[in-house]
Scaffold this motif. Structure first.
Motif, PDB file in Angstrom:
ATOM      1  N   ASP A  35       2.260   1.901  -3.489  1.00 50.29           N
ATOM      2  CA  ASP A  35       1.297   1.830  -4.310  1.00 50.29           C
ATOM      3  C   ASP A  35       1.000   3.513  -4.458  1.00 50.29           C
ATOM      4  O   ASP A  35       1.095   5.005  -5.642  1.00 50.29           O
ATOM      5  CB  ASP A  35      -0.335   1.784  -3.907  1.00 50.29           C
ATOM      6  CG  ASP A  35      -1.206   1.631  -5.078  1.00 50.29           C
ATOM      7  OD1 ASP A  35      -1.374   1.721  -6.625  1.00 50.29           O
ATOM      8  OD2 ASP A  35      -1.832   2.494  -4.735  1.00 50.29           O
ATOM      9  N   LYS A  36       1.149   3.967  -2.592  1.00 54.87           N
ATOM     10  CA  LYS A  36       1.291   5.695  -2.490  1.00 54.87           C
ATOM     11  C   LYS A  36       2.459   6.508  -3.414  1.00 54.87           C
ATOM     12  O   LYS A  36       1.827   7.826  -3.935  1.00 54.87           O
ATOM     13  CB  LYS A  36       1.649   5.752  -1.065  1.00 54.87           C
ATOM     14  CG  LYS A  36       0.931   7.503  -0.723  1.00 54.87           C
ATOM     15  CD  LYS A  36      -0.445   7.630  -0.974  1.00 54.87           C
ATOM     16  CE  LYS A  36      -0.316   8.993  -0.158  1.00 54.87           C
ATOM     17  NZ  LYS A  36      -2.260   9.699  -0.506  1.00 54.87           N
ATOM     18  N   LYS A  79       1.499   7.197  -7.113  1.00 56.05           N
ATOM     19  CA  LYS A  79       0.499   7.442  -6.906  1.00 56.05           C
ATOM     20  C   LYS A  79       1.330   9.183  -7.235  1.00 56.05           C
ATOM     21  O   LYS A  79       1.105   9.709  -7.652  1.00 56.05           O
ATOM     22  CB  LYS A  79      -0.501   7.862  -6.001  1.00 56.05           C
ATOM     23  CG  LYS A  79      -0.913   6.488  -7.137  1.00 56.05           C
ATOM     24  CD  LYS A  79      -2.438   6.407  -5.699  1.00 56.05           C
ATOM     25  CE  LYS A  79      -2.975   4.634  -6.408  1.00 56.05           C
ATOM     26  NZ  LYS A  79      -3.803   4.320  -5.504  1.00 56.05           N
ATOM     27  N   ALA A 133       0.673  -1.162   0.285  1.00 57.78           N
ATOM     28  CA  ALA A 133      -0.290  -0.246  -0.140  1.00 57.78           C
ATOM     29  C   ALA A 133       1.087   1.433  -0.001  1.00 57.78           C
ATOM     30  O   ALA A 133       0.892   2.401  -0.578  1.00 57.78           O
ATOM     31  CB  ALA A 133      -0.965  -0.074   0.848  1.00 57.78           C
TER      32      ALA A 133
END
Length: 141
Positions: free
Chosen positions: A131-132, A135, A128
């Motif tokens: 992924d952050k 982004k 996670a």
């Protein structure tokens, strides 16, 4: 900032850039002795100690830097890195999280925290964080 302090900080940066870690460290030590309330000097000393793999010394210096400027995401990140390097994953996670709270748009902080989460076998949380980071900065590696 008085001229002599700025000049010394410039000399530290120059010595470091030239790979003269001994001179950079000597200048940092002189500065923290004469200006013990100088965050930048303590932070630079911590960074130099970390580069030379002196964990306990790094931790002491970065904690002094953080006492002077607790809102420095970079200092929390450095503290977390030394804690991680010395096997103190839970404490490293706390420091990486503190850094993220201060600078949530910094993709590198998310990647750094993902590494310690991986060390702790907390894979879903690590992914996670990756992924952050992606982004925030699609080219993060």
């Amino acid at each position: 900032m008085p001229h002599s302090i700025a000049s010394t900080l410039d000399q530290i940066v120059a010595a470091h850039g030239q790979g003269d870690l001994a001179r950079a460290e000597m200048l940092c030590r002189q500065m923290v002795a004469s200006e013990p309330g100088n965050f930048q000097a303590w932070y630079m000393l911590a960074g130099l100690s970390f580069q030379q793999q002196r964990g306990p010394e790094t931790l002491t210096a970065v904690e002094k830097a953080l006492a002077l400027n607790p809102s420095s995401a970079e200092a929390h990140n450095l503290k977390a890195a030394v804690l991680r390097a010395t096997g103190r994953s839970a404490e490293a996670l706390e420091s990486f999280s503190a850094a993220i709270k201060l600078a949530p748009g910094n993709a590198d902080l998310w990647l750094n925290r993902s590494s310690v989460l991986g060390d702790m076998h907390r894979t879903d949380e690590a992914l996670a964080d990756v992924d952050k980071a992606l982004k925030l900065r699609p080219t993060a590696q």
